[in-house]
Design a protein around this motif. Structure first.
Motif, PDB file in Angstrom:
ATOM      1  N   VAL A  26       0.974  -1.135  -0.214  1.00  0.00           N
ATOM      2  CA  VAL A  26       0.027   0.010  -0.111  1.00  0.00           C
ATOM      3  C   VAL A  26       1.043   1.398   0.115  1.00  0.00           C
ATOM      4  O   VAL A  26       0.721   2.239  -0.693  1.00  0.00           O
ATOM      5  N   LEU A  27       1.799   1.189   0.917  1.00  0.00           N
ATOM      6  CA  LEU A  27       3.019   2.440   0.849  1.00  0.00           C
ATOM      7  C   LEU A  27       3.764   2.584  -0.367  1.00  0.00           C
ATOM      8  O   LEU A  27       3.529   3.675  -0.784  1.00  0.00           O
ATOM      9  N   ARG A  28       4.092   1.562  -0.966  1.00  0.00           N
ATOM     10  CA  ARG A  28       4.665   1.599  -2.381  1.00  0.00           C
ATOM     11  C   ARG A  28       3.728   2.303  -3.370  1.00  0.00           C
ATOM     12  O   ARG A  28       4.130   3.256  -4.187  1.00  0.00           O
ATOM     13  N   ASP A  29       2.407   1.682  -3.464  1.00  0.00           N
ATOM     14  CA  ASP A  29       1.543   2.236  -4.499  1.00  0.00           C
ATOM     15  C   ASP A  29       1.097   3.870  -4.081  1.00  0.00           C
ATOM     16  O   ASP A  29       1.290   4.398  -5.093  1.00  0.00           O
ATOM     17  N   MET A  30       1.195   4.307  -2.869  1.00  0.00           N
ATOM     18  CA  MET A  30       0.936   5.616  -2.797  1.00  0.00           C
ATOM     19  C   MET A  30       2.057   6.490  -2.939  1.00  0.00           C
ATOM     20  O   MET A  30       1.963   7.498  -3.473  1.00  0.00           O
ATOM     21  N   LEU A  31       3.181   6.080  -2.697  1.00  0.00           N
ATOM     22  CA  LEU A  31       4.524   6.800  -3.166  1.00  0.00           C
ATOM     23  C   LEU A  31       4.600   6.783  -4.500  1.00  0.00           C
ATOM     24  O   LEU A  31       4.962   8.038  -5.129  1.00  0.00           O
ATOM     25  N   PRO A  37       9.057   6.764  -8.191  1.00  0.00           N
ATOM     26  CA  PRO A  37       8.845   5.488  -8.555  1.00  0.00           C
ATOM     27  C   PRO A  37       9.694   4.486  -7.694  1.00  0.00           C
ATOM     28  O   PRO A  37      10.572   3.648  -8.134  1.00  0.00           O
ATOM     29  N   ILE A  38       9.459   4.265  -6.551  1.00  0.00           N
ATOM     30  CA  ILE A  38      10.172   3.338  -5.659  1.00  0.00           C
ATOM     31  C   ILE A  38       9.728   1.990  -5.779  1.00  0.00           C
ATOM     32  O   ILE A  38       8.632   1.655  -6.062  1.00  0.00           O
ATOM     33  N   THR A  39      10.551   0.954  -5.885  1.00  0.00           N
ATOM     34  CA  THR A  39      10.252  -0.406  -6.002  1.00  0.00           C
ATOM     35  C   THR A  39       9.837  -1.088  -4.571  1.00  0.00           C
ATOM     36  O   THR A  39       9.849  -0.662  -3.662  1.00  0.00           O
ATOM     37  N   THR A  40       8.900  -2.068  -4.676  1.00  0.00           N
ATOM     38  CA  THR A  40       8.618  -2.992  -3.691  1.00  0.00           C
ATOM     39  C   THR A  40       9.736  -3.247  -2.597  1.00  0.00           C
ATOM     40  O   THR A  40       9.588  -3.023  -1.632  1.00  0.00           O
ATOM     41  N   GLN A  41      10.994  -3.544  -3.293  1.00  0.00           N
ATOM     42  CA  GLN A  41      12.081  -4.166  -2.512  1.00  0.00           C
ATOM     43  C   GLN A  41      12.591  -2.932  -1.943  1.00  0.00           C
ATOM     44  O   GLN A  41      13.043  -2.784  -0.553  1.00  0.00           O
ATOM     45  N   GLU A  42      12.926  -1.894  -2.490  1.00  0.00           N
ATOM     46  CA  GLU A  42      13.456  -0.535  -1.901  1.00  0.00           C
ATOM     47  C   GLU A  42      12.548   0.113  -0.975  1.00  0.00           C
ATOM     48  O   GLU A  42      12.805   0.544   0.129  1.00  0.00           O
ATOM     49  N   CYS A  43      11.321  -0.180  -1.158  1.00  0.00           N
ATOM     50  CA  CYS A  43      10.165   0.515  -0.003  1.00  0.00           C
ATOM     51  C   CYS A  43      10.418  -0.373   1.206  1.00  0.00           C
ATOM     52  O   CYS A  43      10.548   0.217   2.331  1.00  0.00           O
ATOM     53  N   LEU A  44      10.644  -1.622   1.037  1.00  0.00           N
ATOM     54  CA  LEU A  44      10.764  -2.484   2.164  1.00  0.00           C
ATOM     55  C   LEU A  44      11.884  -2.172   3.012  1.00  0.00           C
ATOM     56  O   LEU A  44      11.973  -1.995   4.084  1.00  0.00           O
ATOM     57  N   GLN A  45      13.042  -2.099   2.165  1.00  0.00           N
ATOM     58  CA  GLN A  45      14.227  -1.661   2.982  1.00  0.00           C
ATOM     59  C   GLN A  45      14.392  -0.350   3.552  1.00  0.00           C
ATOM     60  O   GLN A  45      15.165  -0.236   4.481  1.00  0.00           O
ATOM     61  N   GLN A  46      13.662   0.522   3.060  1.00  0.00           N
ATOM     62  CA  GLN A  46      13.794   1.923   3.283  1.00  0.00           C
ATOM     63  C   GLN A  46      12.878   2.136   4.668  1.00  0.00           C
ATOM     64  O   GLN A  46      13.029   3.102   5.446  1.00  0.00           O
ATOM     65  N   PHE A  47      11.623   1.525   4.773  1.00  0.00           N
ATOM     66  CA  PHE A  47      10.750   1.832   5.703  1.00  0.00           C
ATOM     67  C   PHE A  47      10.610   0.707   6.561  1.00  0.00           C
ATOM     68  O   PHE A  47       9.705   0.975   7.681  1.00  0.00           O
ATOM     69  N   HIS A  62      11.665  13.060  -2.301  1.00  0.00           N
ATOM     70  CA  HIS A  62      11.434  11.958  -3.562  1.00  0.00           C
ATOM     71  C   HIS A  62      10.440  12.460  -4.303  1.00  0.00           C
ATOM     72  O   HIS A  62      10.307  12.129  -5.460  1.00  0.00           O
ATOM     73  N   THR A  63       9.213  12.808  -3.554  1.00  0.00           N
ATOM     74  CA  THR A  63       7.807  13.205  -4.181  1.00  0.00           C
ATOM     75  C   THR A  63       7.811  14.464  -4.689  1.00  0.00           C
ATOM     76  O   THR A  63       7.186  14.850  -5.658  1.00  0.00           O
ATOM     77  N   GLY A  64       8.746  15.550  -4.050  1.00  0.00           N
ATOM     78  CA  GLY A  64       8.553  17.100  -4.392  1.00  0.00           C
ATOM     79  C   GLY A  64       6.912  17.544  -4.097  1.00  0.00           C
ATOM     80  O   GLY A  64       6.993  18.548  -4.499  1.00  0.00           O
TER      81      GLY A  64
END
Length: 233
Positions: A26-31, A37-47, A62-64
């Motif tokens: 859900v977080l990845r989709d909203m970002l 354009p964060i990937t699933t794996q990047e989102c997991l690792q960062q959050f 990252h979103t501006g």
């Protein structure tokens, strides 16, 4: 028989409930929708192990776009819809919690970095709520959340046990650091599909044991008591 630990303090997400992949999606989709354009794996690792609010500056970078309370509440709402539809307990968690609860006379607690509404909803959905009634604690309600020790210190005080006699069960670096900072012994749950850390990182952060099956927790505690080993201090 004298037990090695007088209380067990459980993290929630990734330890008791299999929620990380759902929340992360859900977080990845909203970002992505916001322009990152964060990937699933990047989102997991960062959050993983962090509150979304604590990462507001990174999200803005990252979103501006400004990080707003409205956006955060939309995330909570979408996350909760997905969790309500899909959430299940970690394999073996129900039996393990019941066993530990009975062995320690109810001296267990859930100490999470997530918001209370989420934690209580998740425990209720998977049938774990009765074992933690009156002993659910959120890092949102302490001066500092994980990796600071506050939520584990509050949980230990609530069950009237010195943190040094508590066993903390965690699955993230942030959580391990919090448990260690509280003065507890920390065991890290690290299933084979874990994708956001290495077992060696959890040990380096201060975990005294890594195990990969939650259903094994009662027998691991018994083995530690029999051998007299397991306390990190």
């Amino acid at each position: 028989m004298t037990v090695l630990f007088d209380a067990v303090l459980f993290d929630c997400d990734g330890v008791l409930v299999d929620s990380e992949s759902i929340t992360n999606r859900v977080l990845r989709d909203m970002l992505n929708e916001a322009g990152w354009p964060i990937t699933t794996q990047e989102c997991l690792q960062q959050f993983i192990g962090k509150t979304v609010r604590s990462q507001s500056a990174r999200i803005e970078q990252h979103t501006g776009k400004p990080f707003t309370e409205g956006w955060l509440q939309q995330f909570y709402a979408r996350r909760n819809v997905a969790l309500t539809a899909e959430l299940v307990a970690i394999d073996g968690a129900l039996a393990a919690v019941k066993s530990v609860h009975d062995t320690l006379g109810g001296r267990i607690a859930c100490a999470s970095g997530a918001d209370r509404a989420k934690v209580e909803m998740q425990l209720a959905k998977v049938g774990l709520a009765p074992y933690f009634e009156g002993r659910v604690f959120s890092g949102h309600e302490t001066p500092c959340s994980k990796p600071f020790p506050d939520v584990y210190l509050v949980a230990a005080a609530a069950v009237h046990v010195d943190p040094a006699r508590c066993l903390v069960i965690e699955d993230t670096l942030t959580g391990v650091q919090a448990g260690v900072a509280a003065g507890a012994t920390v065991w890290a749950y690290f299933p084979a599909h874990q994708g956001h850390a290495d077992a060696s990182d959890l040990l380096d952060a201060g975990a005294s044991r890594v195990f990969d099956a939650m259903g094994d927790l009662p027998k691991l505690m018994l083995a530690a008591t029999t051998s007299g080993q397991g306390l990190s201090r």
